[in-house]
Design a protein around this motif. Structure first.
Motif, mmCIF file in Angstrom:
data_model
loop_
_atom_site.group_PDB
_atom_site.id
_atom_site.type_symbol
_atom_site.label_atom_id
_atom_site.label_comp_id
_atom_site.label_asym_id
_atom_site.label_seq_id
_atom_site.Cartn_x
_atom_site.Cartn_y
_atom_site.Cartn_z
ATOM 1 N N SER A 226 30.751 21.225 70.422
ATOM 2 C CA SER A 226 30.388 22.568 70.929
ATOM 3 C C SER A 226 30.519 22.527 72.632
ATOM 4 N N LYS A 229 36.097 23.091 74.325
ATOM 5 C CA LYS A 229 37.088 23.741 73.485
ATOM 6 C C LYS A 229 38.145 22.717 72.946
ATOM 7 N N LYS A 230 38.613 23.081 71.621
ATOM 8 C CA LYS A 230 39.518 21.943 71.176
ATOM 9 C C LYS A 230 40.476 21.567 71.871
ATOM 10 N N THR A 232 40.660 21.290 75.125
ATOM 11 C CA THR A 232 40.208 20.710 76.511
ATOM 12 C C THR A 232 40.588 19.342 76.481
#
Length: 328
Positions: A226, A229-230, A232
């Protein structure tokens, strides 16, 4: 770049031998085509410069009711001109709020904190005011600055007065249209100042990201989630320092899987209490949904429901072309 001889001068039809600042004078120049003359300013060499942007020190005018927001446009009066200009406000770093600032000088060696708006007592939110009422007076810097970017170049002397106004305000409204005043400390004469000059200006934004510890890998590493972001690219964050809410310092070691999770190395190792807390939390997660919970179980779950958070704090210079992340 033309040199001509002055034949005679008159002031209100009276011949004069000299004229000075503030005089209204007629000048007779020999062998000169008046069509070549443009409206301009007469001055000693190098006393004026034509600039596209400027750094100013400024104060808000107390009678102006609105807030002064970064990226807002104001009518900027400087020298003999008024042009539209966009502003960006900045202040000393918070630790230097009370530091005495040398007058009419701007230090490019220092770091400055980007501000979304000019800081004043009325710009602080009501919540912050409540906190500050309890802790004492609102902390404001002794000096603030702005970067002005003009819509068209202006010609002016150094250290001249600058006035920012909202002249499009209704003239019949009972309100002050003058927003701020200041001193021009540094003008930027190069048209390509964004590439040649602004990188010298060390204005930074403070960035703060928060995530959570997913699980323990061993005594010296955990998996986090968290924070990114996926999509990143976690690789650019590798080596940055983080802090767990339980007190441990860690270093981002790399990505973990494809869903934005990452591995954190804890050089000094996890505290026994932290390890116990995370182990208990992961066990409860795996058992989640099995059977009915007693009230006792439920209360113990609520006690340990608080996740261990991960804080990543860094600063990034606004005009750094490489967008590097800096940590102290």
């Amino acid at each position: 770049q033309v040199t001509k001889r002055v034949k005679s001068m008159q002031m209100f039809h009276t011949p004069v031998t000299y004229a000075m600042q503030g005089d209204r004078v007629g000048v007779c120049v020999t062998q000169f085509d008046p069509k070549l003359l443009e409206r301009g300013l007469i001055c000693t060499p190098d006393s004026l410069h034509t600039i596209h942007a400027a750094i100013i020190s400024l104060k808000k005018i107390q009678y102006f009711r609105g807030s002064l927001q970064t990226k807002a446009k104001f009518h900027i009066t400087v020298g003999h001109e008024t042009v539209m200009g966009r502003v960006m406000f900045f202040s000393p770093a918070p630790a230097n709020f009370n530091e005495e600032i040398q007058e009419n000088v701007f230090d490019f060696e220092k770091d400055y904190l980007y501000q979304e708006q000019y800081l004043s007592k009325d710009s602080v939110s009501s919540e912050e005011n409540k906190e500050n009422d309890q802790a004492g007076e609102v902390q404001l810097p002794k000096q603030q600055w702005a970067l002005l970017e003009f819509e068209k170049p202006v010609t002016c002397p150094k250290l001249c007065l600058v006035i920012g106004s909202k002249l499009d305000t209704d003239i019949h409204a009972n309100t002050c249209r003058l927003a701020f005043h200041g001193v021009l400390l540094q003008g930027m004469e190069d048209k390509n100042y964004t590439e040649t000059f602004l990188p010298k200006l060390k204005v930074y934004k403070q960035k703060h990201k928060e995530g959570q510890v997913e699980r323990v890998m061993d005594d010296y590493s955990v998996i986090g989630r968290s924070l990114f972001k996926k999509e990143t690219n976690i690789q650019i964050f590798v080596g940055l320092k983080v802090k767990l809410s339980t007190g441990e310092d860690g270093i981002i070691d790399g990505g973990f899987g494809q869903s934005g999770k990452f591995k954190i190395r804890i050089p000094d190792g996890l505290k026994p209490d932290t390890k116990m807390l995370l182990t208990a939390a992961s066990k409860k997660k795996s058992k989640g949904g099995k059977g009915d919970m007693t009230k006792e179980d439920e209360s113990s779950k609520n006690d340990s429901a608080q996740p261990v958070t991960i804080s990543l704090i860094f600063k990034r210079y606004v005009f750094d072309t490489q967008k590097k992340m800096i940590q102290s």
